[in-house]
Motif scaffolding. Structure first.
Motif, PDB file in Angstrom:
ATOM      1  N   TRP A  54      -1.582   8.801  10.938  1.00  0.00           N
ATOM      2  CA  TRP A  54      -2.991   9.148  10.764  1.00  0.00           C
ATOM      3  C   TRP A  54      -3.434   8.807   9.347  1.00  0.00           C
ATOM      4  CZ3 TRP A  54      -4.070  13.106   7.153  1.00  0.00           C
ATOM      5  CH2 TRP A  54      -2.976  13.907   6.786  1.00  0.00           C
ATOM      6  N   LEU A  55      -4.718   8.573   9.224  1.00  0.00           N
ATOM      7  CA  LEU A  55      -5.340   8.335   7.923  1.00  0.00           C
ATOM      8  C   LEU A  55      -6.603   9.182   7.815  1.00  0.00           C
ATOM      9  CD1 LEU A  55      -5.155   4.434   7.539  1.00  0.00           C
ATOM     10  CD2 LEU A  55      -3.702   6.131   6.391  1.00  0.00           C
ATOM     11  N   PRO A  56      -6.788   9.897   6.706  1.00  0.00           N
ATOM     12  CA  PRO A  56      -8.042  10.633   6.518  1.00  0.00           C
ATOM     13  C   PRO A  56      -9.152   9.710   6.020  1.00  0.00           C
ATOM     14  CG  PRO A  56      -6.603  10.970   4.632  1.00  0.00           C
ATOM     15  CD  PRO A  56      -5.828  10.119   5.612  1.00  0.00           C
ATOM     16  N   ARG A  57     -10.345  10.240   5.985  1.00  0.00           N
ATOM     17  CA  ARG A  57     -11.504   9.480   5.522  1.00  0.00           C
ATOM     18  C   ARG A  57     -11.224   8.878   4.141  1.00  0.00           C
ATOM     19  NH1 ARG A  57     -16.812  10.002   7.027  1.00  0.00           N
ATOM     20  NH2 ARG A  57     -16.349  11.959   8.123  1.00  0.00           N
ATOM     21  N   GLY A  58     -11.574   7.607   3.973  1.00  0.00           N
ATOM     22  CA  GLY A  58     -11.345   6.946   2.695  1.00  0.00           C
ATOM     23  C   GLY A  58     -11.130   5.462   2.873  1.00  0.00           C
ATOM     24  N   SER A  59     -10.643   4.814   1.800  1.00  0.00           N
ATOM     25  CA  SER A  59     -10.456   3.371   1.801  1.00  0.00           C
ATOM     26  C   SER A  59      -9.023   3.025   1.425  1.00  0.00           C
ATOM     27  CB  SER A  59     -11.423   2.713   0.814  1.00  0.00           C
ATOM     28  OG  SER A  59     -12.769   2.961   1.193  1.00  0.00           O
ATOM     29  N   TYR A  60      -8.505   1.986   2.081  1.00  0.00           N
ATOM     30  CA  TYR A  60      -7.106   1.612   1.935  1.00  0.00           C
ATOM     31  C   TYR A  60      -6.992   0.093   1.832  1.00  0.00           C
ATOM     32  CZ  TYR A  60      -6.791   6.322   3.834  1.00  0.00           C
ATOM     33  OH  TYR A  60      -6.956   7.651   4.036  1.00  0.00           O
ATOM     34  N   GLU A  61      -5.889  -0.361   1.274  1.00  0.00           N
ATOM     35  CA  GLU A  61      -5.637  -1.793   1.172  1.00  0.00           C
ATOM     36  C   GLU A  61      -4.283  -2.114   1.775  1.00  0.00           C
ATOM     37  OE1 GLU A  61      -7.447  -4.518  -2.074  1.00  0.00           O
ATOM     38  OE2 GLU A  61      -5.433  -3.964  -2.775  1.00  0.00           O
ATOM     39  N   VAL A  62      -4.260  -3.189   2.569  1.00  0.00           N
ATOM     40  CA  VAL A  62      -3.039  -3.655   3.220  1.00  0.00           C
ATOM     41  C   VAL A  62      -2.657  -4.997   2.619  1.00  0.00           C
ATOM     42  CG1 VAL A  62      -1.983  -4.388   5.390  1.00  0.00           C
ATOM     43  CG2 VAL A  62      -3.584  -2.465   5.371  1.00  0.00           C
ATOM     44  N   HIS A  63      -1.365  -5.148   2.312  1.00  0.00           N
ATOM     45  CA  HIS A  63      -0.844  -6.413   1.810  1.00  0.00           C
ATOM     46  C   HIS A  63       0.279  -6.883   2.738  1.00  0.00           C
ATOM     47  CE1 HIS A  63      -2.879  -6.061  -2.121  1.00  0.00           C
ATOM     48  NE2 HIS A  63      -2.650  -4.766  -1.973  1.00  0.00           N
ATOM     49  N   ALA A  64       0.229  -8.170   3.096  1.00  0.00           N
ATOM     50  CA  ALA A  64       1.312  -8.802   3.850  1.00  0.00           C
ATOM     51  C   ALA A  64       1.739 -10.045   3.076  1.00  0.00           C
ATOM     52  CB  ALA A  64       0.866  -9.171   5.253  1.00  0.00           C
ATOM     53  N   LEU A  65       3.021 -10.119   2.742  1.00  0.00           N
ATOM     54  CA  LEU A  65       3.519 -11.208   1.909  1.00  0.00           C
ATOM     55  C   LEU A  65       4.690 -11.894   2.596  1.00  0.00           C
ATOM     56  CD1 LEU A  65       3.535 -12.719  -0.845  1.00  0.00           C
ATOM     57  CD2 LEU A  65       5.177 -10.987  -1.629  1.00  0.00           C
ATOM     58  N   ALA A  66       4.611 -13.238   2.696  1.00  0.00           N
ATOM     59  CA  ALA A  66       5.707 -14.046   3.220  1.00  0.00           C
ATOM     60  C   ALA A  66       6.217 -14.958   2.111  1.00  0.00           C
ATOM     61  CB  ALA A  66       5.258 -14.873   4.417  1.00  0.00           C
ATOM     62  N   ALA A  67       7.534 -15.082   2.020  1.00  0.00           N
ATOM     63  CA  ALA A  67       8.123 -15.865   0.939  1.00  0.00           C
ATOM     64  C   ALA A  67       7.822 -17.349   1.082  1.00  0.00           C
ATOM     65  CB  ALA A  67       9.630 -15.632   0.892  1.00  0.00           C
ATOM     66  N   ARG A  68       7.700 -17.840   2.312  1.00  0.00           N
ATOM     67  CA  ARG A  68       7.425 -19.263   2.509  1.00  0.00           C
ATOM     68  C   ARG A  68       6.741 -19.510   3.846  1.00  0.00           C
ATOM     69  NH1 ARG A  68      11.882 -23.103   2.337  1.00  0.00           N
ATOM     70  NH2 ARG A  68      12.649 -21.913   0.582  1.00  0.00           N
ATOM     71  N   LEU A  69       6.106 -20.645   3.930  1.00  0.00           N
ATOM     72  CA  LEU A  69       5.435 -21.050   5.155  1.00  0.00           C
ATOM     73  C   LEU A  69       6.343 -22.000   5.927  1.00  0.00           C
ATOM     74  CD1 LEU A  69       1.697 -21.868   4.389  1.00  0.00           C
ATOM     75  CD2 LEU A  69       2.573 -20.409   6.187  1.00  0.00           C
ATOM     76  N   ALA A  70       6.980 -21.526   6.942  1.00  0.00           N
ATOM     77  CA  ALA A  70       7.868 -22.368   7.758  1.00  0.00           C
ATOM     78  C   ALA A  70       7.088 -22.875   8.966  1.00  0.00           C
ATOM     79  CB  ALA A  70       9.091 -21.582   8.186  1.00  0.00           C
ATOM     80  N   LEU A  71       6.105 -23.733   8.690  1.00  0.00           N
ATOM     81  CA  LEU A  71       5.235 -24.234   9.736  1.00  0.00           C
ATOM     82  C   LEU A  71       5.153 -25.755   9.681  1.00  0.00           C
ATOM     83  CD1 LEU A  71       2.235 -21.756   9.367  1.00  0.00           C
ATOM     84  CD2 LEU A  71       3.878 -21.801  11.241  1.00  0.00           C
ATOM     85  N   PRO A  72       5.010 -26.408  10.822  1.00  0.00           N
ATOM     86  CA  PRO A  72       4.774 -27.856  10.813  1.00  0.00           C
ATOM     87  C   PRO A  72       3.435 -28.180  10.155  1.00  0.00           C
ATOM     88  CG  PRO A  72       5.419 -27.072  12.994  1.00  0.00           C
ATOM     89  CD  PRO A  72       5.127 -25.863  12.174  1.00  0.00           C
ATOM     90  N   GLU A  73       3.307 -29.414   9.715  1.00  0.00           N
ATOM     91  CA  GLU A  73       2.057 -29.861   9.125  1.00  0.00           C
ATOM     92  C   GLU A  73       0.920 -29.707  10.130  1.00  0.00           C
ATOM     93  OE1 GLU A  73       0.148 -34.065   7.454  1.00  0.00           O
ATOM     94  OE2 GLU A  73       2.333 -33.823   7.654  1.00  0.00           O
ATOM     95  N   GLY A  74      -0.213 -29.236   9.643  1.00  0.00           N
ATOM     96  CA  GLY A  74      -1.348 -29.098  10.533  1.00  0.00           C
ATOM     97  C   GLY A  74      -2.327 -28.028  10.091  1.00  0.00           C
ATOM     98  N   ARG A  75      -3.294 -27.791  10.962  1.00  0.00           N
ATOM     99  CA  ARG A  75      -4.349 -26.797  10.710  1.00  0.00           C
ATOM    100  C   ARG A  75      -4.113 -25.594  11.620  1.00  0.00           C
ATOM    101  NH1 ARG A  75     -10.339 -27.205  12.634  1.00  0.00           N
ATOM    102  NH2 ARG A  75     -11.433 -25.756  11.245  1.00  0.00           N
ATOM    103  N   TYR A  76      -4.266 -24.401  11.048  1.00  0.00           N
ATOM    104  CA  TYR A  76      -3.952 -23.173  11.787  1.00  0.00           C
ATOM    105  C   TYR A  76      -5.083 -22.159  11.601  1.00  0.00           C
ATOM    106  CZ  TYR A  76       0.820 -24.990  11.945  1.00  0.00           C
ATOM    107  OH  TYR A  76       1.932 -25.776  12.175  1.00  0.00           O
ATOM    108  N   TRP A  77      -5.157 -21.271  12.592  1.00  0.00           N
ATOM    109  CA  TRP A  77      -6.010 -20.089  12.476  1.00  0.00           C
ATOM    110  C   TRP A  77      -5.117 -18.875  12.279  1.00  0.00           C
ATOM    111  CZ3 TRP A  77     -10.587 -21.499  11.464  1.00  0.00           C
ATOM    112  CH2 TRP A  77     -11.202 -22.570  12.111  1.00  0.00           C
ATOM    113  N   VAL A  78      -5.525 -18.007  11.365  1.00  0.00           N
ATOM    114  CA  VAL A  78      -4.824 -16.739  11.131  1.00  0.00           C
ATOM    115  C   VAL A  78      -5.747 -15.621  11.606  1.00  0.00           C
ATOM    116  CG1 VAL A  78      -3.761 -15.212   9.439  1.00  0.00           C
ATOM    117  CG2 VAL A  78      -3.596 -17.704   9.161  1.00  0.00           C
ATOM    118  N   ASP A  79      -5.406 -15.008  12.712  1.00  0.00           N
ATOM    119  CA  ASP A  79      -6.211 -13.927  13.288  1.00  0.00           C
ATOM    120  C   ASP A  79      -5.642 -12.581  12.867  1.00  0.00           C
ATOM    121  OD1 ASP A  79      -7.953 -15.636  14.642  1.00  0.00           O
ATOM    122  OD2 ASP A  79      -6.576 -15.821  16.338  1.00  0.00           O
ATOM    123  N   VAL A  80      -6.458 -11.807  12.174  1.00  0.00           N
ATOM    124  CA  VAL A  80      -6.064 -10.480  11.688  1.00  0.00           C
ATOM    125  C   VAL A  80      -6.886  -9.438  12.434  1.00  0.00           C
ATOM    126  CG1 VAL A  80      -5.843  -8.983   9.680  1.00  0.00           C
ATOM    127  CG2 VAL A  80      -5.581 -11.465   9.415  1.00  0.00           C
TER     128      VAL A  80
END
Length: 402
Positions: free
Chosen positions: A65-91
């Motif tokens: 649970w979270l009470p009334r207020g504001s919060y920040e989320v961080h997601a960190l990946a050490a590297r991008l292991a993806l083929p060359e190309g264009r991607y969408w990141v849906d959050v």
């Protein structure tokens, strides 16, 4: 107005094989929201590859649970292991209301990978409060499982409604809690599942302390949810009409009913409608924790101490008052009260309790047994069965088939 919202989502990725960082803000507009989660999906713009998926919850963050207020989320990946190309990141931002997972917001970000990079990509997550919001570490689910508020508002409420009652639609109807104590569990259930009515009964009026308990938490001043109320009533004479409730719960109360609990079970069956659900967690007297004296050092030092010594010796030890108190949100009983409660305990066993439920017409749905790691038999314990000593806790949900 939505209960919560997502904003300020930012994605940084300097180059292939370099760190990738996602930052987003969560604003909670309601007094409290439950089971908050963030999902992250990376999808190739061509749609030729399956999406890659990550979640805050899957990374170990059980945001109860979270009470009334504001919060920040961080997601960190050490590297991008993806083929060359264009991607969408849906959050996407999620929470649960009345047992149902709801999407509170979503944003799509663009990501371009110029050069393929080897290796795997895993995100590590962090969640913290912004200025003016209660710190995350103050919240019960983050502070640790030993807290009294966590045990009832988080653990007992979720165990009752989700683990044992399967988030049944009946939880949106009328609920009775027999032996509600300080009312913390009822508050957790009422806020999470939003029943039409939830009544907690307890002749000892412990629920009168609920505002005082909340004042010690990040929910200080929280208004009581509609439909939640408490009565100083006995389980032996429940003041409601036949078939009134859709769900009846009883967590750790039947063992404390003076003179036995048979009348209480009959009353529960009477007020629970046909096809209604009962969830019960009775204390088992012959287990190592069945004496309810775990705060006393002598009881912790000798397993099954209440089965090995006469009452005169036990009484002497209790009244000495050598207590290492656990957190009870300020509700500290005297040694004399502990002794009275011990002498009033009903000697409940798994076998007898199952027989009694079935004879009343209850049909078991879900059963969970929690056992002790090992029982060390001594001469004083030879008269007790394996099951009675080894099973520490019993949880049952059952249909009322009357």
């Amino acid at each position: 107005m939505s209960d919560l919202s997502l904003s300020d989502a930012k994605l940084t990725a300097s180059a292939a094989a370099a760190p990738v960082a996602l930052t987003l803000r969560i604003d909670v507009q309601a007094d409290v929201v439950f089971d908050v989660d963030v999902s992250l999906d990376i999808v190739a713009s061509t749609g030729t590859a399956p999406p890659l998926h990550w979640q805050l919850a899957a990374a170990g963050w059980d945001v109860s649970w979270l009470p009334r207020g504001s919060y920040e989320v961080h997601a960190l990946a050490a590297r991008l292991a993806l083929p060359e190309g264009r991607y969408w990141v849906d959050v996407a931002l999620w929470h649960r209301v009345a047992g149902e997972a709801l999407k509170a917001g979503q944003v799509r970000l663009e990501l371009v990978v110029g050069t393929a990079a080897p290796g795997a990509m895993e995100f590590s997550w962090q969640l913290h409060s912004l200025p003016g919001t209660p710190p995350i570490d103050r919240l019960s689910w983050r502070a640790g499982p030993q807290g009294w508020f966590f045990k009832h508002f988080d653990h007992a409420a979720r165990t009752t409604a989700s683990y044992l009652l399967g988030d049944s639609p009946l939880l949106k109807g009328r609920i009775l809690d027999v032996g509600c104590g300080d009312g913390i569990t009822d508050l957790g259930i009422a806020l999470r599942w939003r029943p039409t009515e939830l009544v907690g009964i307890d002749p000892f009026r412990g629920y009168e302390r609920l505002p005082q308990v909340l004042a010690q938490t990040a929910l200080a001043g929280l208004p009581m949810p509609p439909g939640l109320r408490f009565l100083a009533a006995s389980a032996n004479d429940i003041p409601f009409a036949d078939d009134y409730f859709d769900v009846v719960i009883s967590w750790g109360s039947l063992e404390h009913i003076v003179g036995g609990y048979a009348q209480a079970l009959a009353q529960i069956r009477r007020v629970l409608r046909p096809g209604g659900l009962l969830m019960v967690h009775p204390g088992l007297f012959y287990s190592d924790i069945g004496n309810h004296l775990g705060e006393f050092r002598f009881a912790r030092d000798e397993p099954y101490v209440h089965l090995k010594h006469p009452h005169s010796w036990l009484r002497e030890q209790v009244l000495r008052g050598d207590i290492e108190r656990i957190d009870r949100c300020g509700d500290d009983a005297t040694p004399e009260q502990y002794w009275q409660w011990f002498t009033e305990l009903n000697p409940i066993t798994v076998t007898a309790f199952e027989r009694e439920l079935r004879e009343l017409g209850f049909e078991p749905w879900r059963v969970a047994l929690r056992t002790h790691d090992r029982v060390e038999y001594t001469p004083q314990l030879q008269g007790y069965s394996f099951v009675d000593l080894a099973v520490g806790e019993l949880y049952v949900s059952a249909w009322n088939r009357k």
